[in-house]
Design a protein around this motif. Structure first.
Motif, PDB file in Angstrom:
ATOM      1  N   LEU A  17      -5.826  32.506  18.850  1.00 33.68           N
ATOM      2  CA  LEU A  17      -5.634  33.937  18.973  1.00 33.68           C
ATOM      3  C   LEU A  17      -6.995  34.741  19.222  1.00 33.68           C
ATOM      4  N   MET A  18      -8.006  34.100  18.720  1.00 30.21           N
ATOM      5  CA  MET A  18      -9.350  35.019  18.759  1.00 30.21           C
ATOM      6  C   MET A  18      -9.948  34.154  19.908  1.00 30.21           C
TER       7      MET A  18
ATOM      8  N   LYS B 250     -10.101  44.188  15.579  1.00 30.15           N
ATOM      9  CA  LYS B 250      -9.104  43.169  15.687  1.00 30.15           C
ATOM     10  C   LYS B 250      -8.382  42.773  14.547  1.00 30.15           C
TER      11      LYS B 250
ATOM     12  N   HIS C 107       6.913  42.297  20.001  1.00 26.64           N
ATOM     13  CA  HIS C 107       5.872  42.694  19.338  1.00 26.64           C
ATOM     14  C   HIS C 107       4.586  43.032  20.324  1.00 26.64           C
TER      15      HIS C 107
ATOM     16  N   GLU D  26      -3.893  46.770  27.714  1.00 29.80           N
ATOM     17  CA  GLU D  26      -3.932  46.240  26.427  1.00 29.80           C
ATOM     18  C   GLU D  26      -2.820  45.224  26.186  1.00 29.80           C
TER      19      GLU D  26
ATOM     20  N   VAL E 148      -5.589  40.543  12.654  1.00 29.81           N
ATOM     21  CA  VAL E 148      -4.698  39.528  12.420  1.00 29.81           C
ATOM     22  C   VAL E 148      -3.863  39.619  11.403  1.00 29.81           C
TER      23      VAL E 148
ATOM     24  N   ILE F  55      -3.289  44.557  17.144  1.00 24.06           N
ATOM     25  CA  ILE F  55      -3.002  43.610  16.123  1.00 24.06           C
ATOM     26  C   ILE F  55      -2.228  42.464  16.788  1.00 24.06           C
ATOM     27  N   ARG F  56      -2.409  41.157  16.191  1.00 22.57           N
ATOM     28  CA  ARG F  56      -2.093  39.897  16.490  1.00 22.57           C
ATOM     29  C   ARG F  56      -1.207  39.467  15.180  1.00 22.57           C
ATOM     30  N   ILE F  57      -0.050  39.212  15.430  1.00 25.26           N
ATOM     31  CA  ILE F  57       1.080  38.671  14.488  1.00 25.26           C
ATOM     32  C   ILE F  57       1.118  37.084  14.407  1.00 25.26           C
TER      33      ILE F  57
ATOM     34  N   GLN G 148     -10.889  36.658  22.887  1.00 25.45           N
ATOM     35  CA  GLN G 148     -11.524  38.081  22.692  1.00 25.45           C
ATOM     36  C   GLN G 148     -12.814  38.271  23.255  1.00 25.45           C
TER      37      GLN G 148
ATOM     38  N   LYS H 157      -3.068  41.438  25.105  1.00 22.32           N
ATOM     39  CA  LYS H 157      -2.479  40.735  24.052  1.00 22.32           C
ATOM     40  C   LYS H 157      -1.487  39.687  23.963  1.00 22.32           C
TER      41      LYS H 157
ATOM     42  N   LEU I 198      -1.812  36.158  22.430  1.00 18.89           N
ATOM     43  CA  LEU I 198      -0.568  35.380  21.799  1.00 18.89           C
ATOM     44  C   LEU I 198      -0.234  34.138  22.324  1.00 18.89           C
TER      45      LEU I 198
ATOM     46  N   VAL J 238       6.234  47.846  22.302  1.00 17.91           N
ATOM     47  CA  VAL J 238       5.774  48.700  20.983  1.00 17.91           C
ATOM     48  C   VAL J 238       4.289  49.384  21.413  1.00 17.91           C
ATOM     49  N   HIS J 239       3.948  48.758  22.944  1.00 22.00           N
ATOM     50  CA  HIS J 239       2.623  49.532  23.392  1.00 22.00           C
ATOM     51  C   HIS J 239       2.765  50.173  24.491  1.00 22.00           C
TER      52      HIS J 239
ATOM     53  N   TYR K 223       2.970  51.654  18.418  1.00 16.04           N
ATOM     54  CA  TYR K 223       1.691  51.384  17.427  1.00 16.04           C
ATOM     55  C   TYR K 223       0.502  50.865  18.162  1.00 16.04           C
ATOM     56  N   ALA K 224      -0.720  50.765  17.434  1.00 19.60           N
ATOM     57  CA  ALA K 224      -2.072  50.445  18.147  1.00 19.60           C
ATOM     58  C   ALA K 224      -1.869  48.830  18.595  1.00 19.60           C
ATOM     59  N   SER K 225      -2.329  48.736  19.694  1.00 22.54           N
ATOM     60  CA  SER K 225      -2.117  47.181  20.049  1.00 22.54           C
ATOM     61  C   SER K 225      -3.078  46.114  19.853  1.00 22.54           C
TER      62      SER K 225
END
Lengths: 141, 574
Positions: free
Chosen positions: B568-569, A6, B102, B112, A8, A34-36, B572, B116, B120, B106-107, A30-32
């Motif tokens: 965010l976490m 994971k 984002h 997934e 961040v 990541i959380r921006i 998970q 995500k 978010l 992009v995925h 790109y790899a999923s």
């Protein structure tokens, strides 16, 4: 080994966040994992934010700002760089591998570079074990 | 504290998001989060019905926080903030989750991407709880405008603004106005005189009571903010302090230095000249070689320094049509001269340009193609037995054969590139540059002349290579934007500034050292720091440096960001 690390990421609004947006509008893949998080300037990244993200279970933290000399606020990225070096020393003291923290400069036109960066960082983190920081903190608190 | 009531809106963006994110399931999952009163998904949140949905819900469900998960906040944050304002809610009680640029774009994996998106949005929900209402602040606008660069763009903008009775300071680095257009003989596609286009404008600028022209002048760092900038300019004899409310950057560009392309032998071979030099030949009224002979054969080579990774990868846009213009001018002056046009692709877009190509192609000209990326043509001096001065050897793309073309003059259609001092200009006014050192506009399609620094506009060829009509359009567009700002009399300034909690401030003055805008001063009496919120631009560096946590960066507070990380976490799986 960690198949889905994971990440961040803290991205400055003007260069890096825009660069990541560009990766999107150009449909880069790109790899999923990541959380921006958007901040106005990389100079706003407090060490606390990084440590908090580790504490909450992040396997890697990415900080991106404007290239040296291109900061929207003139010099915030230099402040960020200084704090980054100090933070690295702190991480070593805490037993956190410094590979887990990465600082890179991404400009508003570097969508390709951003996508590449995320993929590379993901690969680096895949090579490490899942972060134990969250567990450790929970055990001792 | 009032009860937090959050409304969450998830946008499909047609199929842009919904294709990869299971918006309905995300919406259901988010509904269960604490404080979320209502969670909906809708086809286009930014559309009028989409915004109305928010307005209605705020009233019906008594919402006091709103989260929209859609595109980048750089795109529509303002749109949704307005919707909040419409329903009487403070626009800053809003947060956006970027699940398009984002995420869905992009995925590739639906699960997934859905996960995500949920993360978010959960982060945005956690953050928005701590949002505080912020009040808009406005300041008066200084009605003067600084224009940097006295080419066709700068001149056009200056006249537009000055004709509305507003003061303009026009700064030019060289000793003359007119820029690159002054070098040109005729303009394409209608072959009108460039002199006629520019000369009367220069005279109008020089004589205009509202325009002050500074030649041979450079500028210092521009300080201040939209509506109230100031800088010092350095003329050849003195330094002058100027204050102004808006800035137009119209610094233009320069011809590519074609010496870098070794194949062409420019600088060594006498009769290999650049398109800029050929304009001078045309202006002189007589087309002769450098050694004074009437040329029998003239060759034109396109894309010199353009569209090639070794030099500049982009297209310089104006060279193809300029070449066609040359052909017409040569044919009219010397009907017996053979012309070889060696091109890669003929780019004839724009009004009247395809027509010019069509006319030119019927004028008995030899059009030959080459590959602009590899095996560039090789020019060499012809021997005394040849009937020409130079020989050009290259592989003709259509036939695939290596051929030789004779020439007495070779015209290299040089591309255009950013000035060497583009970076200094960018820093002085606070605009960003792309990889080719052209200045970046705020939005490539929807906001093409503004920049990310409010009050600073980029026009003409400093933004990218373009022709005269495009440059003038941009210049006048920027002028209109500035006149609108002046007309309204005041502008909104940054509200997401920093404030010092004087009770906690220990007076260490670290914040004063790190502030790039000298916005923080020290109150000697109370031994605490103080932020001048007019000067503060909200970068937040002081907040990170403050050892006691006395500085609060509004809208990016520690609490808000830490909660965002937590949110965010929070979902998970372990």
């Amino acid at each position: 080994m960690n198949q889905s690390p994971k990440i961040v990421a803290f991205l400055c609004n003007w260069c890096s966040y825009t660069g990541a947006d560009l990766a999107g509008t150009s449909r880069m893949k790109y790899a999923s994992n990541i959380r921006i998080i958007r901040i106005m300037c990389s100079g706003r990244v407090e060490p606390t934010f990084v440590l908090k993200a580790f504490k909450e279970g992040a396997d890697g933290i990415l900080i991106c700002g404007c290239h040296p000399g291109d900061c929207h606020y003139h010099e915030g990225n230099y402040k960020c760089l200084r704090r980054f070096h100090l933070l690295q020393k702190y991480l070593v003291q805490m037993g956190i591998p410094i590979e887990r923290l990465k600082l890179e400069w991404i400009s508003a036109s570097e969508g390709v570079e951003f996508a590449k960066l995320v993929n590379e960082f993901t690969e680096t983190l895949k090579g490490l074990d899942p972060s134990q920081i969250k567990k450790t903190v929970e055990t001792f608190s | 504290m009032e009860e937090i009531r959050i409304g969450v809106y998830i946008c499909w963006c047609g199929t842009n998001i919904a294709n990869l994110v299971d918006v309905e399931n995300v919406s259901k999952e988010i509904q269960d989060l604490p404080n979320v009163v209502i969670s909906r998904d809708y086809k286009y949140m930014c559309s009028d019905p989409g915004q109305d949905l928010i307005v209605q819900d705020i009233k019906e469900h008594n919402l006091n926080r709103v989260v929209v998960a859609a595109c980048s906040p750089r795109m529509h944050e303002i749109t949704f903030r307005r919707a909040l304002e419409k329903s009487g809610l403070n626009p800053y009680l809003f947060e956006m989750a970027n699940i398009r640029e984002h995420d869905s774009w992009v995925h590739t994996n639906r699960n997934e991407a859905t996960k995500k998106a949920t993360d978010l949005i959960a982060a945005a929900v956690a953050r928005v709880k701590w949002h505080e209402p912020l009040e808009k602040r406005s300041v008066d606008v200084n009605p003067a405008t600084l224009i940097i660069g006295g080419g066709i763009s700068g001149i056009s903008a200056a006249l537009e603004i000055a004709n509305s009775d507003k003061q303009v300071y026009l700064i030019e680095k060289t000793g003359v106005l007119g820029g690159l257009v002054s070098n040109i003989d005729l303009t394409y596609p209608y072959l009108n005189s460039a002199k006629q286009v520019i000369d009367h404008k220069i005279i109008a600028v020089m004589n205009h009571p509202n325009i002050t022209v500074y030649l041979n002048t450079v500028i210092d760092q521009v300080h201040g903010y939209v509506g109230n900038f100031e800088t010092t300019i350095h003329t050849s004899s003195k330094e002058i302090k100027l204050s102004f409310g808006s800035v137009i950057v119209a610094t233009g560009l320069k011809p590519f230095d074609v010496k870098k392309v070794i194949n062409y032998g420019y600088g060594k071979l006498f009769n290999v000249i650049t398109s800029i030099e050929f304009e001078k030949v045309l202006k002189s009224g007589i087309i002769i070689t450098r050694d004074g002979r009437v040329p029998k054969d003239i060759a034109i080579i396109h894309c010199a320094g353009s569209r090639n990774e070794d030099y500049n990868a982009y297209c310089s846009r104006t060279c193809c049509m300029t070449a066609l213009k040359f052909i017409n001018q040569i044919k009219s002056a010397l009907p017996e001269t053979n012309i070889y046009d060696i091109y890669s692709d003929m780019r004839a877009f724009g009004k009247g340009c395809e027509e010019l190509y069509s006319i030119t192609s019927k004028r008995n000209v030899m059009f030959l193609t080459f590959d602009h990326r590899v095996n560039l043509p090789q020019i060499r001096q012809a021997s005394y037995q040849d009937t020409c001065n130079l020989l050009i050897e290259f592989k003709e793309k259509f036939s695939g054969e290596s051929i030789e073309v004779p020439a007495d003059i070779v015209i290299l259609m040089v591309g255009m590139e950013a000035h060497d001092d583009a970076k200094q200009v960018a820093h002085a006014v606070g605009v960003s540059m792309d990889g080719n050192r052209f200045f970046i506009e705020r939005h490539p399609k929807l906001d093409p002349v503004a920049t990310t620094t409010d009050g600073v506009y980029v026009v003409g060829t400093c933004q990218s290579p373009k022709d005269i009509p495009d440059s003038v359009s941009q210049a006048r567009a920027a002028a209109a934007r500035i006149l609108a700002t002046i007309q309204s009399g005041s502008v909104n300034v940054e509200v997401t500034t920093s404030v010092v909690n004087e009770k906690i401030c220990c007076g260490c003055q670290t914040c004063i050292k790190v502030c790039p805008y000298t916005a923080i001063s020290f109150k000697e009496d109370e031994k605490v720091s103080f932020v001048n919120e007019i000067l503060c631009k909200g970068c937040g560096t002081c907040g990170s440096a403050c050892p006691t946590g006395a500085i609060k960066c509004k809208h990016f507070t520690d609490l808000q960001i830490l909660s965002e990380i937590e949110g965010l976490m929070s979902l998970q799986e372990v």
